[in-house]
Design an enzyme around this catalytic site. Structure first.
Site, PDB file in Angstrom:
ATOM      1  N   SER A 118       0.841  -1.196   0.000  1.00  0.00           N
ATOM      2  CA  SER A 118       0.000   0.000   0.000  1.00  0.00           C
ATOM      3  C   SER A 118       0.886   1.259   0.000  1.00  0.00           C
ATOM      4  O   SER A 118       1.679   1.433  -0.927  1.00  0.00           O
ATOM      5  CB  SER A 118      -0.968  -0.058   1.193  1.00  0.00           C
ATOM      6  OG  SER A 118      -2.052   0.807   1.010  1.00  0.00           O
ATOM      7  N   ASP A 257      -9.437  -5.956  -4.360  1.00  0.00           N
ATOM      8  CA  ASP A 257      -8.542  -5.007  -3.703  1.00  0.00           C
ATOM      9  C   ASP A 257      -8.955  -3.562  -3.968  1.00  0.00           C
ATOM     10  O   ASP A 257      -9.316  -3.195  -5.082  1.00  0.00           O
ATOM     11  CB  ASP A 257      -7.123  -5.222  -4.254  1.00  0.00           C
ATOM     12  CG  ASP A 257      -6.028  -4.776  -3.325  1.00  0.00           C
ATOM     13  OD1 ASP A 257      -6.243  -3.823  -2.548  1.00  0.00           O
ATOM     14  OD2 ASP A 257      -4.938  -5.376  -3.394  1.00  0.00           O
ATOM     15  N   HIS A 284      -7.290  -6.337   0.077  1.00  0.00           N
ATOM     16  CA  HIS A 284      -6.060  -5.554   0.245  1.00  0.00           C
ATOM     17  C   HIS A 284      -5.006  -6.262   1.097  1.00  0.00           C
ATOM     18  O   HIS A 284      -3.886  -5.774   1.213  1.00  0.00           O
ATOM     19  CB  HIS A 284      -6.433  -4.210   0.891  1.00  0.00           C
ATOM     20  CG  HIS A 284      -5.433  -3.121   0.720  1.00  0.00           C
ATOM     21  ND1 HIS A 284      -4.911  -2.762  -0.507  1.00  0.00           N
ATOM     22  CD2 HIS A 284      -4.851  -2.280   1.632  1.00  0.00           C
ATOM     23  CE1 HIS A 284      -4.067  -1.750  -0.344  1.00  0.00           C
ATOM     24  NE2 HIS A 284      -4.006  -1.449   0.940  1.00  0.00           N
TER      25      HIS A 284
END
Length: 305
Positions: A118, A257, A284
């Site tokens: 991320s 995601d 995610h």
């Protein structure tokens, strides 16, 4: 024989901090074993290493890959700086790039692979475009190349939720009442679809969610939510610099995601040595949602000749 685990603190000089700082780190395995260590960069910004602790699996047989996790400055076990909340001149990308290299020097690691998740993938890209001599491979896990693309993708995903959930979130975002229990409850629906689809959440994931309640770093650099970006990263876009990356890259994301294909596609298009794997049952956090498969994919990549 159990895998050795080492914890420590790396002294960190941060101009403008007004006090000595340090980075808390945890090493699984032996970084001097002859196997290139994997350095994991957590998300947020302002999260903690907790939700990446599953990566310690990679240090176990049959993989035997040393793994280094750390809490970035401003969160977790590293120096907290709540007095710097809202200071966009302090919380810069360069601060975190410098912290990474300071940690490598402190531990004595000269050659390494990087896995960024991320926001950590953004940091990984920022490290890679600077072409450090020690970087061997880069893994972008549920990452992004442009905050504009991220905002577009997450907003689109939000609008797929039930209308009452969307209206509740939009109402509180318009009013700025992000601390409302009603808003928090509506955000659970988003997180359960696009952030982590496990029920219940692993304790390590819950610990990171708890840490993100501190708005010092996340609020300053990102903003109030995943789809309302008001912080200093709002205009972040590394796409023009991607050709500077000279190392092989692996992209991973989940089929559900919030890091949709569109947000990382610029990396796929720009680089000649890039692979991509999508975890079919994950959002995610594939490192938990498809834990065993995630480790197989990552280990298989870093062990390529």
């Amino acid at each position: 024989m159990p895998v050795p685990v080492t914890e420590g603190f790396a002294p960190l000089s941060v101009p403008g901090a007004g006090k000595p700082c340090q980075t808390y780190y945890k090493i699984f395995g032996e970084v001097k074993s002859g196997v290139t260590p994997l350095i994991a960069l957590h998300g947020g910004p302002g999260a903690t290493m907790n939700y990446l602790l599953s990566l310690a699996d990679l240090a176990e047989p049959p993989y035997d890959i040393p793994v280094v996790l750390y809490d970035q400055v401003g969160c977790g076990g590293s120096t907290l700086l709540p007095e710097k909340a809202g200071d966009v001149d302090f919380w810069t990308v360069q601060l975190f790039v410098d912290e990474f290299h300071n940690l490598m020097k402190h531990i004595g690691i000269e050659t390494y692979d990087v896995l960024g998740h991320s926001w950590g993938s953004m940091l990984g890209l920022e490290i890679a475009v600077r072409q450090p001599t020690g970087l061997r491979r880069l893994i972008l896990s549920s990452g992004l190349a442009s905050m504009k693309l991220w905002e577009e993708a997450t907003r689109k995903l939000l609008n797929t939720l039930p209308p009452d959930v969307v209206e509740t979130i939009n109402k509180h975002e318009r009013a700025g009442t992000f601390d409302s229990p009603e808003y928090a409850e509506a955000m659970v629906a988003y997180n359960q679809q696009f952030v982590c689809r496990l029920d219940p959440y692993p304790p390590e994931v819950l610990a990171t969610f708890k840490a993100l309640e501190d708005p010092t770093v996340y609020g300053t650099m990102e903003g109030p939510s995943e789809f309302t970006i008001t912080g200093s990263l709002k205009t972040w876009n590394i796409t023009p610099q991607l050709p500077k990356i000279t190392v092989p890259v692996l992209i991973t994301n989940g089929a559900y995601d919030e890091a949709a294909d569109s947000v990382i596609a610029p990396v796929w298009k720009a680089l000649p040595r890039v692979k991509w794997y999508t975890f079919p049952d994950s959002s995610h956090m594939a490192q938990w949602e498809e834990r065993a498969k995630f480790m197989q994919v990552i280990a298989g990549y870093v062990k390529l000749e």
